[in-house]
Design a protein around this motif. Structure first.
Motif, mmCIF file in Angstrom:
data_model
loop_
_atom_site.group_PDB
_atom_site.id
_atom_site.type_symbol
_atom_site.label_atom_id
_atom_site.label_comp_id
_atom_site.label_asym_id
_atom_site.label_seq_id
_atom_site.Cartn_x
_atom_site.Cartn_y
_atom_site.Cartn_z
ATOM 1 N N ARG A 140 0.832 -1.206 0.000
ATOM 2 C CA ARG A 140 0.000 0.000 0.000
ATOM 3 C C ARG A 140 0.870 1.261 0.000
ATOM 4 O O ARG A 140 0.569 2.240 -0.671
ATOM 5 C CB ARG A 140 -0.927 0.000 1.206
ATOM 6 C CG ARG A 140 -1.915 1.155 1.207
ATOM 7 C CD ARG A 140 -2.916 1.054 2.329
ATOM 8 N NE ARG A 140 -3.556 -0.234 2.457
ATOM 9 C CZ ARG A 140 -4.517 -0.693 1.657
ATOM 10 N NH1 ARG A 140 -4.934 0.029 0.652
ATOM 11 N NH2 ARG A 140 -5.044 -1.885 1.861
ATOM 12 N N LEU A 141 1.967 1.239 0.746
ATOM 13 C CA LEU A 141 2.880 2.392 0.770
ATOM 14 C C LEU A 141 3.482 2.624 -0.614
ATOM 15 O O LEU A 141 3.482 3.755 -1.107
ATOM 16 C CB LEU A 141 3.979 2.189 1.804
ATOM 17 C CG LEU A 141 5.036 3.297 1.860
ATOM 18 C CD1 LEU A 141 4.415 4.629 2.278
ATOM 19 C CD2 LEU A 141 6.164 2.906 2.811
ATOM 20 N N ALA A 170 -3.365 9.185 -3.695
ATOM 21 C CA ALA A 170 -2.161 8.897 -2.914
ATOM 22 C C ALA A 170 -2.422 9.163 -1.433
ATOM 23 O O ALA A 170 -2.073 8.350 -0.570
ATOM 24 C CB ALA A 170 -0.993 9.744 -3.406
ATOM 25 N N ARG A 171 -3.044 10.291 -1.160
ATOM 26 C CA ARG A 171 -3.333 10.651 0.236
ATOM 27 C C ARG A 171 -4.201 9.583 0.899
ATOM 28 O O ARG A 171 -3.959 9.189 2.037
ATOM 29 C CB ARG A 171 -4.024 12.010 0.283
ATOM 30 C CG ARG A 171 -4.318 12.508 1.672
ATOM 31 C CD ARG A 171 -5.008 13.888 1.618
ATOM 32 N NE ARG A 171 -5.323 14.358 2.924
ATOM 33 C CZ ARG A 171 -4.481 14.971 3.742
ATOM 34 N NH1 ARG A 171 -3.239 15.180 3.375
ATOM 35 N NH2 ARG A 171 -4.874 15.366 4.928
ATOM 36 N N LEU A 213 -4.542 5.114 4.824
ATOM 37 C CA LEU A 213 -4.799 3.695 5.115
ATOM 38 C C LEU A 213 -3.536 3.006 5.638
ATOM 39 O O LEU A 213 -3.600 2.183 6.550
ATOM 40 C CB LEU A 213 -5.314 2.981 3.870
ATOM 41 C CG LEU A 213 -6.734 3.343 3.426
ATOM 42 C CD1 LEU A 213 -7.043 2.712 2.070
ATOM 43 C CD2 LEU A 213 -7.745 2.922 4.471
ATOM 44 N N PHE A 214 -2.401 3.361 5.059
ATOM 45 C CA PHE A 214 -1.131 2.809 5.518
ATOM 46 C C PHE A 214 -0.902 3.158 6.989
ATOM 47 O O PHE A 214 -0.547 2.303 7.800
ATOM 48 C CB PHE A 214 0.024 3.333 4.661
ATOM 49 C CG PHE A 214 1.377 2.960 5.187
ATOM 50 C CD1 PHE A 214 1.911 1.709 4.941
ATOM 51 C CD2 PHE A 214 2.107 3.854 5.961
ATOM 52 C CE1 PHE A 214 3.154 1.348 5.439
ATOM 53 C CE2 PHE A 214 3.350 3.498 6.467
ATOM 54 C CZ PHE A 214 3.876 2.246 6.207
ATOM 55 N N ASP A 260 2.793 3.529 14.033
ATOM 56 C CA ASP A 260 4.142 3.696 14.575
ATOM 57 C C ASP A 260 5.162 2.852 13.821
ATOM 58 O O ASP A 260 6.246 2.573 14.334
ATOM 59 C CB ASP A 260 4.164 3.319 16.067
ATOM 60 C CG ASP A 260 3.249 4.217 16.886
ATOM 61 O OD1 ASP A 260 3.235 5.434 16.637
ATOM 62 O OD2 ASP A 260 2.535 3.690 17.769
ATOM 63 N N GLY A 261 4.818 2.451 12.610
ATOM 64 C CA GLY A 261 5.701 1.591 11.827
ATOM 65 C C GLY A 261 6.936 2.316 11.333
ATOM 66 O O GLY A 261 7.087 3.543 11.467
ATOM 67 N N ARG A 262 7.817 1.547 10.756
ATOM 68 C CA ARG A 262 9.111 2.055 10.294
ATOM 69 C C ARG A 262 8.970 3.169 9.255
ATOM 70 O O ARG A 262 9.783 4.084 9.207
ATOM 71 C CB ARG A 262 9.895 0.885 9.709
ATOM 72 C CG ARG A 262 11.321 1.211 9.381
ATOM 73 C CD ARG A 262 12.050 -0.027 8.962
ATOM 74 N NE ARG A 262 12.276 0.079 7.533
ATOM 75 C CZ ARG A 262 12.690 -0.887 6.768
ATOM 76 N NH1 ARG A 262 12.877 -2.074 7.250
ATOM 77 N NH2 ARG A 262 12.888 -0.689 5.495
ATOM 78 N N ASN A 263 7.929 3.108 8.436
ATOM 79 C CA ASN A 263 7.748 4.095 7.371
ATOM 80 C C ASN A 263 6.659 5.118 7.682
ATOM 81 O O ASN A 263 6.238 5.864 6.792
ATOM 82 C CB ASN A 263 7.416 3.378 6.056
ATOM 83 C CG ASN A 263 8.548 2.478 5.613
ATOM 84 O OD1 ASN A 263 9.652 2.944 5.381
ATOM 85 N ND2 ASN A 263 8.282 1.187 5.521
#
Length: 118
Positions: free
Chosen positions: A75-76, A91-92, A97-98, A104-107
């Motif tokens: 998704r990213l 994109a937004r 959704l990401f 708090d994920g890495r990306n």
């Protein structure tokens, strides 16, 4: 003689069970390989700046493998591909959704930054 017959029957039964198990597990591993291949294809297309094809690939990946461990990362990349083609509204939506899936994920920081740009 009877002992040999029982040993032979036991071996045949084990072989048949092993064969059946292999047949049952093979489709699952083939699906896993297809998912990985599709994800890697999309990433390769994104990295080679073939964003339209990357969008198509990630759209299909998200549809076919919604529970795959790499779904959110797909998704990213999908969002980044859309962003690269200046499809900012779509994109937004994908960046949001990401972040909902991995706040708090890495990306997460990059996703938040990209949302600010969209």
């Amino acid at each position: 003689m009877r002992k040999q017959l029982l040993t032979t029957i036991s071996r045949v039964a084990k072989f048949v069970c092993g064969l059946l198990l292999a047949c049952v597990l093979a489709p699952a591993s083939a699906t896993a390989d297809k998912a990985g291949d599709d994800f890697n294809l999309g990433v390769g297309l994104y990295r080679s700046q073939r964003y339209e094809l990357a969008i198509d690939t990630f759209t299909q990946f998200l549809k076919d493998f919604p529970e795959h461990p790499r779904t959110n990362l797909a998704r990213l990349y999908f969002a980044l591909s859309l962003d690269s083609l200046e499809q900012y509204v779509r994109a937004r939506e994908q960046f949001v959704l990401f972040l909902q899936a991995e706040p708090d994920g890495r990306n997460a920081a990059e996703a938040r930054y990209r949302i600010g740009e969209c």
